[in-house]
Design an enzyme around this catalytic site. Sequence first.
Site, mmCIF file in Angstrom:
data_model
loop_
_atom_site.group_PDB
_atom_site.id
_atom_site.type_symbol
_atom_site.label_atom_id
_atom_site.label_comp_id
_atom_site.label_asym_id
_atom_site.label_seq_id
_atom_site.Cartn_x
_atom_site.Cartn_y
_atom_site.Cartn_z
ATOM 1 N N ALA A 47 0.822 -1.215 0.000
ATOM 2 C CA ALA A 47 0.000 0.000 0.000
ATOM 3 C C ALA A 47 0.852 1.258 0.000
ATOM 4 O O ALA A 47 0.373 2.342 -0.366
ATOM 5 C CB ALA A 47 -0.913 -0.005 1.227
ATOM 6 N N LYS A 48 2.112 1.146 0.394
ATOM 7 C CA LYS A 48 2.974 2.319 0.512
ATOM 8 C C LYS A 48 3.312 2.954 -0.837
ATOM 9 O O LYS A 48 3.746 4.110 -0.886
ATOM 10 C CB LYS A 48 4.259 1.959 1.258
ATOM 11 C CG LYS A 48 4.041 1.537 2.704
ATOM 12 C CD LYS A 48 3.446 2.649 3.549
ATOM 13 C CE LYS A 48 3.407 2.272 5.024
ATOM 14 N NZ LYS A 48 2.867 3.361 5.849
ATOM 15 N N ASP A 49 3.104 2.218 -1.928
ATOM 16 C CA ASP A 49 3.287 2.827 -3.252
ATOM 17 C C ASP A 49 2.409 4.062 -3.399
ATOM 18 O O ASP A 49 2.796 5.052 -4.019
ATOM 19 C CB ASP A 49 2.904 1.837 -4.357
ATOM 20 C CG ASP A 49 3.947 0.771 -4.596
ATOM 21 O OD1 ASP A 49 4.989 0.778 -3.906
ATOM 22 O OD2 ASP A 49 3.732 -0.080 -5.481
#
Length: 331
Positions: A47-49
């Site tokens: 999710a950090k993208d």
Amino acid sequence: MTRNKGITNSILDLVGETPLIKLHKITKNLPGAYYAKFEAFNPGHSAKDRIALHIVQNAEKKGILKKGATIVETTSGNTGFSLAMISIVKGYKCILAVSDKSSKDKIDLLKSMGAEVHVCPANVAPEDPRSYYEVAKAIHRKTKNSVYINQYFNELNIEAHYKSTGPEIWEQTEGKITHLVVASGTGGTISGTGKYLKEQNPNIKVLGVDAIGSVLKKYHETKELDLNEVSPYKIEGLGKNLIPTATDFDVIDIYEKVTDKEAALEARNIVRKEGIFPGYTSGAVMQATKQYAAKDMFTEDSFVVLVFADHGSRYMNKIYSDDWMKENNFL
């Protein structure tokens, strides 16, 4: 919301629009229907993208990030990988301060992506000069033409999920979602996604997941930082020993704490029962969901979305290693 099946200009065009997967066997004894928002389908496998790209693009628009600049960040691994990937595509240098709690797999991945990695002790106070927060700040101060992403205290962390993850879940569930279960670390995912969903339907419950050894649950309940709550724990990317301003506690209805062991075993359980290969915090989210169910949080009409934040391949030397599990008395 169909992704272009043709040619993309770069790997960064593939950030977002992750699938929602119905869970079957692992939730068969729980009331309601359960779905995993599987963020491992992002190109950086987490999710950090979403936040990394949003923050970098914002800095570029403001003229803060210029050609040849250096990106500096504090990370447990996933944000670092996303930033390293973005830096390669956009031509920036990337320097990361990483907690020694991060798996060897994550650290090796960061180095293989060309990032300069500084490994820092996890079990020190945030203001300790050895902490990964302070190391990153020191690197930023002495590095000319550098930008400190500062995900724990950056409102763009929340905004990224408000603009992407929240609308995606609302559209994918056709507005039927009743509960959202999310691991709370920096707090960007739960805050941004929860805020968007509650604006669509205020009755949606946003259920946080915290680690035993973290301060977030008690702070949410009392608005007081109790450092007596702090103790070492194994789960990466979950909980905190400080209060991140990227967490909007007003959006979150309640927190549930989970143990290292139960989270690890649940991650393995997800693989065996659903064929989904998730990371450590996904196991924590699954365990917390079972604990919420035991407290009668759900009914037969519940439509529950669990955010599985990253891919299990980041934890091959940890929760998916029998040796590591036995060393920690988890098996």
